[in-house]
Scaffold this motif. Structure first.
Motif, mmCIF file in Angstrom:
data_model
loop_
_atom_site.group_PDB
_atom_site.id
_atom_site.type_symbol
_atom_site.label_atom_id
_atom_site.label_comp_id
_atom_site.label_asym_id
_atom_site.label_seq_id
_atom_site.Cartn_x
_atom_site.Cartn_y
_atom_site.Cartn_z
ATOM 1 N N SER A 36 -10.189 7.134 5.019
ATOM 2 C CA SER A 36 -9.572 8.112 5.898
ATOM 3 C C SER A 36 -10.471 9.042 6.823
ATOM 4 O O SER A 36 -10.180 9.085 8.183
ATOM 5 C CB SER A 36 -8.468 9.068 4.826
ATOM 6 O OG SER A 36 -9.060 9.152 3.918
ATOM 7 N N TYR A 54 0.759 -1.172 -0.012
ATOM 8 C CA TYR A 54 0.189 -0.074 0.117
ATOM 9 C C TYR A 54 0.895 1.208 0.012
ATOM 10 O O TYR A 54 2.089 1.213 0.735
ATOM 11 C CB TYR A 54 -1.014 0.035 1.269
ATOM 12 C CG TYR A 54 -2.256 -0.916 1.298
ATOM 13 C CD1 TYR A 54 -3.216 -0.903 0.126
ATOM 14 C CD2 TYR A 54 -2.084 -1.902 2.033
ATOM 15 C CE1 TYR A 54 -4.047 -1.697 -0.143
ATOM 16 C CE2 TYR A 54 -3.315 -2.798 2.030
ATOM 17 C CZ TYR A 54 -4.123 -2.589 0.942
ATOM 18 O OH TYR A 54 -5.343 -3.634 0.920
ATOM 19 N N ASP A 61 -20.456 4.840 0.048
ATOM 20 C CA ASP A 61 -20.430 3.509 -0.118
ATOM 21 C C ASP A 61 -21.703 2.672 -0.157
ATOM 22 O O ASP A 61 -22.284 2.633 0.778
ATOM 23 C CB ASP A 61 -19.328 2.948 0.494
ATOM 24 C CG ASP A 61 -17.939 3.212 0.415
ATOM 25 O OD1 ASP A 61 -17.523 3.640 -0.866
ATOM 26 O OD2 ASP A 61 -17.224 3.402 1.106
ATOM 27 N N ASP A 84 -10.737 -9.384 2.015
ATOM 28 C CA ASP A 84 -11.523 -7.924 1.631
ATOM 29 C C ASP A 84 -11.284 -7.259 2.798
ATOM 30 O O ASP A 84 -11.599 -7.427 4.149
ATOM 31 C CB ASP A 84 -12.530 -8.265 1.242
ATOM 32 C CG ASP A 84 -13.323 -6.921 0.698
ATOM 33 O OD1 ASP A 84 -12.683 -5.790 0.414
ATOM 34 O OD2 ASP A 84 -14.327 -6.874 0.188
ATOM 35 N N ILE A 85 -10.394 -5.955 2.847
ATOM 36 C CA ILE A 85 -10.385 -5.181 3.961
ATOM 37 C C ILE A 85 -10.766 -3.830 3.480
ATOM 38 O O ILE A 85 -10.696 -3.284 2.253
ATOM 39 C CB ILE A 85 -9.223 -5.141 4.503
ATOM 40 C CG1 ILE A 85 -8.812 -4.193 5.680
ATOM 41 C CG2 ILE A 85 -7.877 -4.568 3.449
ATOM 42 C CD1 ILE A 85 -7.655 -4.361 6.441
ATOM 43 N N ARG A 123 -19.267 2.918 -5.140
ATOM 44 C CA ARG A 123 -19.684 4.424 -4.571
ATOM 45 C C ARG A 123 -20.942 4.700 -5.390
ATOM 46 O O ARG A 123 -20.851 4.646 -6.380
ATOM 47 C CB ARG A 123 -18.419 5.295 -4.572
ATOM 48 C CG ARG A 123 -17.159 4.841 -3.820
ATOM 49 C CD ARG A 123 -15.943 5.840 -3.755
ATOM 50 N NE ARG A 123 -16.524 7.049 -3.486
ATOM 51 C CZ ARG A 123 -16.666 7.579 -2.069
ATOM 52 N NH1 ARG A 123 -16.284 6.698 -1.149
ATOM 53 N NH2 ARG A 123 -16.845 8.711 -1.865
ATOM 54 N N GLY A 128 -11.859 0.438 4.568
ATOM 55 C CA GLY A 128 -11.552 1.456 5.585
ATOM 56 C C GLY A 128 -11.596 2.873 4.820
ATOM 57 O O GLY A 128 -11.823 2.839 3.502
ATOM 58 N N ALA A 141 -9.211 -0.811 -0.505
ATOM 59 C CA ALA A 141 -9.207 0.547 -0.852
ATOM 60 C C ALA A 141 -9.836 0.743 -2.176
ATOM 61 O O ALA A 141 -9.884 2.071 -2.583
ATOM 62 C CB ALA A 141 -7.604 1.165 -0.839
ATOM 63 N N GLU A 142 -10.289 -0.055 -2.708
ATOM 64 C CA GLU A 142 -10.990 0.017 -4.135
ATOM 65 C C GLU A 142 -12.188 -1.041 -4.293
ATOM 66 O O GLU A 142 -12.084 -2.181 -3.513
ATOM 67 C CB GLU A 142 -10.104 0.150 -5.296
ATOM 68 C CG GLU A 142 -9.287 -1.230 -5.419
ATOM 69 C CD GLU A 142 -8.404 -1.158 -6.498
ATOM 70 O OE1 GLU A 142 -8.236 -0.325 -7.261
ATOM 71 O OE2 GLU A 142 -7.688 -2.356 -7.000
ATOM 72 N N PRO A 143 -13.162 -0.771 -4.898
ATOM 73 C CA PRO A 143 -14.262 -1.952 -4.985
ATOM 74 C C PRO A 143 -13.580 -3.124 -6.039
ATOM 75 O O PRO A 143 -12.737 -2.772 -6.868
ATOM 76 C CB PRO A 143 -15.478 -1.242 -5.822
ATOM 77 C CG PRO A 143 -14.894 0.068 -5.673
ATOM 78 C CD PRO A 143 -13.776 0.453 -5.564
ATOM 79 N N LYS A 146 -4.872 2.681 -6.186
ATOM 80 C CA LYS A 146 -6.333 2.572 -6.751
ATOM 81 C C LYS A 146 -6.356 2.625 -8.127
ATOM 82 O O LYS A 146 -5.968 3.488 -9.164
ATOM 83 C CB LYS A 146 -7.317 3.634 -6.000
ATOM 84 C CG LYS A 146 -7.283 3.785 -4.412
ATOM 85 C CD LYS A 146 -8.200 4.757 -4.141
ATOM 86 C CE LYS A 146 -8.146 4.748 -2.657
ATOM 87 N NZ LYS A 146 -9.168 4.567 -1.784
#
Ligand code: DLL
Length: 444
Positions: free
Chosen positions: A250, A146, A314, A245-246, A338, A248, A224-226, A432
């Motif tokens: 900011s 990342y 989201d 899958d994670i 989104r 989050g 961080a992205e779909p 991303k």
């Protein structure tokens, strides 16, 4: 939350923090209500922007009687952070901050988020909890691709891996050939990256003749992205690991707000630190469990930047059905996309990830694609740029394109043109991925 001892995360333990992760739901709700009221009092006392809103909504600092009353609070949106740039929404002085992160956004000022030492500590705990739930263990080598910097992905995963007791390799994104060599030479067991970058790593490895399926890689934390289930299948097959899958953002914290466990059936949202709601994006009304809508999150422990009913944009669903892993925290189902990324093609609402689900895994095409959106007359028109798999003769491109268009029509319900590209022609992401090229005239 209490300090985590290595004893608790020893081999044979099923959870990073057994007490918190398996807390009965009634106790979890009581903890949430107490922490919600503490958050409201803190925001009311220390964040003038919130005080005015809470007063206007008739919610003073006296607190709420039950969790459902959260619906009385006004929403917070990204524009609030921009309007109060840089620190106007913060509930503490600059001298109490330990770190700032920011996201650049496409227009105007960046969104700035801040953390106290305590916030960073909680973040590290939650990220360690997420890594553990995914299958990472103390002593593992964690290859962290990342991006480091203002983006929360790099430093967020880094701190969590250290808190877990793992060995972090802070590679960041880019120099993909070197990444392949380091994964193999250091014997990384865990890979942290966006799913699109994980695929780029797999591709470069294959081009170099390196079989990462034979490497020590066993677990990937991708977010961080779909991304789609089809993409999960592709990444797992090409890297030989379990793809987790994670999720989050900011504004709420960074990576580790929610993460799948080894059951891979939805992301546990860490409810001791966050209150999750799903609302109807049109009306703002709360939706019952199981209905798809916009995820809204309230932070329960954040000190520097408490967020009250933050509208994530989201789209997802939540379930409190028990999970086979024994964790009691609710599950957020895969985030399909989104609100901002939703395309309306001749009246049909589509997210790029729905198209991805059709493309990835189809014979003779590679999982690299972009949707190009144009205005033709009064209507939006979508062209799918997708790469042919290596070795496919160009004479076959028109047939393949027709076949892909047919499947998109029957499975997603939209009529598209498909343009087959040669291998390597679609830009690869290092973070991303850009899935949509929007060529429509901008609204003025
Ligand atoms: O992307 C934090 C993160 C870093 C999450 C690393 C996971 C791993 P932002 O840059 O603020 O933060 O972007 C947040 O990314 O609102 C979603 O739209 C999207 N997103 C994040 N994770 C997922 C996921 C980080 N697992 C925005 N699935 C969010 C789908 C995701 N979308």
């Amino acid at each position: 939350m209490g300090a985590i001892t290595m004893k608790e995360v020893g081999i044979g333990t099923r959870y990073f923090d057994t007490r918190l992760e398996t807390m009965p739901r009634e106790r979890l709700a009581a903890l949430q209500l107490a922490r919600l009221n503490a958050t409201l009092a803190h925001a009311y006392a220390n964040a003038p922007a919130y005080r005015a809103r809470l007063d206007a909504a008739g919610v003073g600092a006296e607190g709420l009687a039950e969790l459902g009353d959260v619906a009385r609070l006004p929403f917070t949106v990204k524009a609030d952070l921009r309007d109060h740039y840089p620190f106007g929404m913060f509930a503490c002085g600059v001298s109490e901050l330990a770190r700032l992160h920011a996201s650049s956004g496409t227009t105007g000022k960046p969104t700035v988020v801040g953390y106290t030492r305590g916030d960073l500590d909680n973040w590290a705990d939650l990220m360690a909890r997420s890594l553990f739930a995914a299958g990472a263990r103390p002593g593992d080598i964690v290859h962290n691709a990342y991006g480091y910097g203002l983006f929360t992905g790099g430093l967020g995963a880094h701190a969590g891996a250290e808190r877990l007791g793992a060995v972090v390799v802070p590679v960041s994104g880019g120099s993909t050939e070197r990444q392949v060599a380091l994964i193999v030479d250091f014997g990384a067991r865990v890979l942290c990256a966006t799913p699109s970058y994980a695929l780029a790593i797999a591709e470069v490895a294959e081009q170099q003749g390196v079989d990462l399926r034979k490497s020590k890689l066993a677990v990937g934390l991708f977010g961080a992205e779909p991304w789609s289930e089809a993409m999960r299948g592709a990444v797992e097959a090409r890297l030989g690991l379990k793809a987790i899958d994670i999720y989050g953002l900011s504004e709420i914290m960074g990576p580790g707000v929610a993460c799948e466990c080894e059951c891979q059936s939805g992301l546990h949202g860490w409810e001791d630190h966050f209150l999750f709601e799903v609302i109807d994006p049109e009306t703002g009304a709360p939706l019952p469990e199981g209905r798809a809508g916009e995820l809204v999150i309230t932070t329960l422990t954040k000190q520097a930047l408490p967020m009250l009913r933050y509208r994530t944009r989201d789209i997802t669903r939540i379930t409190t059905e028990p999970c086979a892993c024994g964790r009691t925290h609710l599950r957020i189902l895969r985030v399909t996309g989104r609100n901002d990324d939703m395309l309306i093609v001749r009246g049909v609402n589509v997210y790029p990830s729905q198209v991805e689900a059709v493309l990835v895994g189809r014979p003779r095409i590679a999982p690299h694609y972009q949707l190009v959106v144009e205005r033709r007359g009064a209507l939006d028109h979508v062209t799918i740029d997708v790469e042919a798999a290596p070795g496919v003769p160009e004479d076959d491109f028109p047939d393949i394109a027709r076949d892909v268009a047919h499947h998109v029509k029957s499975l997603v319900g939209i009529t598209v043109d498909v343009c087959l590209r040669r291998p390597g022609e679609i830009p690869r992401s290092q973070g991303k991925a850009v899935r949509v090229r929007d060529l429509r005239p901008k609204a003025t």
